[in-house]
Design an enzyme around this catalytic site. Structure first.
Site, mmCIF file in Angstrom:
data_model
loop_
_atom_site.group_PDB
_atom_site.id
_atom_site.type_symbol
_atom_site.label_atom_id
_atom_site.label_comp_id
_atom_site.label_asym_id
_atom_site.label_seq_id
_atom_site.Cartn_x
_atom_site.Cartn_y
_atom_site.Cartn_z
ATOM 1 C CG HIS A 98 10.010 5.431 -0.883
ATOM 2 N ND1 HIS A 98 9.047 5.426 -1.834
ATOM 3 C CD2 HIS A 98 11.064 5.226 -1.449
ATOM 4 C CE1 HIS A 98 9.411 5.074 -2.840
ATOM 5 N NE2 HIS A 98 10.628 4.538 -3.068
ATOM 6 C CD GLU A 168 8.610 -0.486 4.623
ATOM 7 O OE1 GLU A 168 7.151 -0.860 5.086
ATOM 8 O OE2 GLU A 168 9.026 -0.586 3.403
#
Length: 193
Positions: A98, A168
């Protein structure tokens, strides 16, 4: 070594990252199958080009029928934009990333640039990403790993998105490696019931 299924809905940037890291030997995983809920997306074409079995499946039942043909340890949600319900034997083995530091800016409707706009609107000076196990609620499963990034006062949405995505690309493979080392149950057992 984690046998991975990758679920995606778009361009496959996270798939690119996984593939690259597997090739260089820094990700303790093997991709067994790639599935998209959106037909003809770039991510499926990339999967085919990399040599992975690639399928379109519109819903959970179709996805789970495909997964039944593969030996899978973990399911990685790599830009998969629907709530996914795994088969019972993989219920605790779904990993999501996320683009914020959960519990901030998360839950139903918070994804992609919507998150980054909210970060900018709130005036945050840090953001980041969270890799977590997924359960039946958006962004509520046990956290595996979080990485922070600095948000400049004048950063626009695109700059924030680019900076967070770079984090990420480090965080997701690192989290998979931690799961490989520590096991799935470690992360579920360490959070309050």
């Amino acid at each position: 070594m984690q046998k991975m299924a990758v679920l995606l809905s778009g361009s496959g940037r996270t798939l690119d990252n996984f593939h690259s890291r597997i090739q260089e030997g820094s990700l303790a995983g093997e991709i067994q199958v790639v599935i998209s809920n959106v037909k003809d997306v770039l991510g499926l074409q990339k999967a085919v080009n990399y040599g992975y079995p690639a399928f379109h499946a519109a819903d959970n039942d179709e996805i789970n029928r495909i997964l039944a043909d593969y030996e899978i340890d973990i399911i990685c949600l790599a830009g998969y934009l629907k709530l996914y319900s795994p088969p019972e034997k993989l219920k605790r083995a779904v990993i999501n990333i996320h683009p914020s530091l959960i519990p901030s800016f998360c839950g139903d409707g918070y994804y992609g640039n919507i998150v980054h706009r909210a970060v900018k609107a709130r005036g945050c000076t840090v953001s980041g990403c969270t890799v977590h196990f997924a359960d039946e609620n958006y962004d509520e499963g046990p956290i595996i790993l979080q990485k922070t990034v600095e948000v400049g006062y004048n950063d626009d949405i695109d700059t924030i998105a680019t900076t967070v995505f770079a984090a990420e690309c480090e965080a997701f493979p690192e989290a998979i490696n931690r799961v490989n080392e520590m096991g799935i149950d470690f992360f579920w057992d360490r959070v309050a019931k």
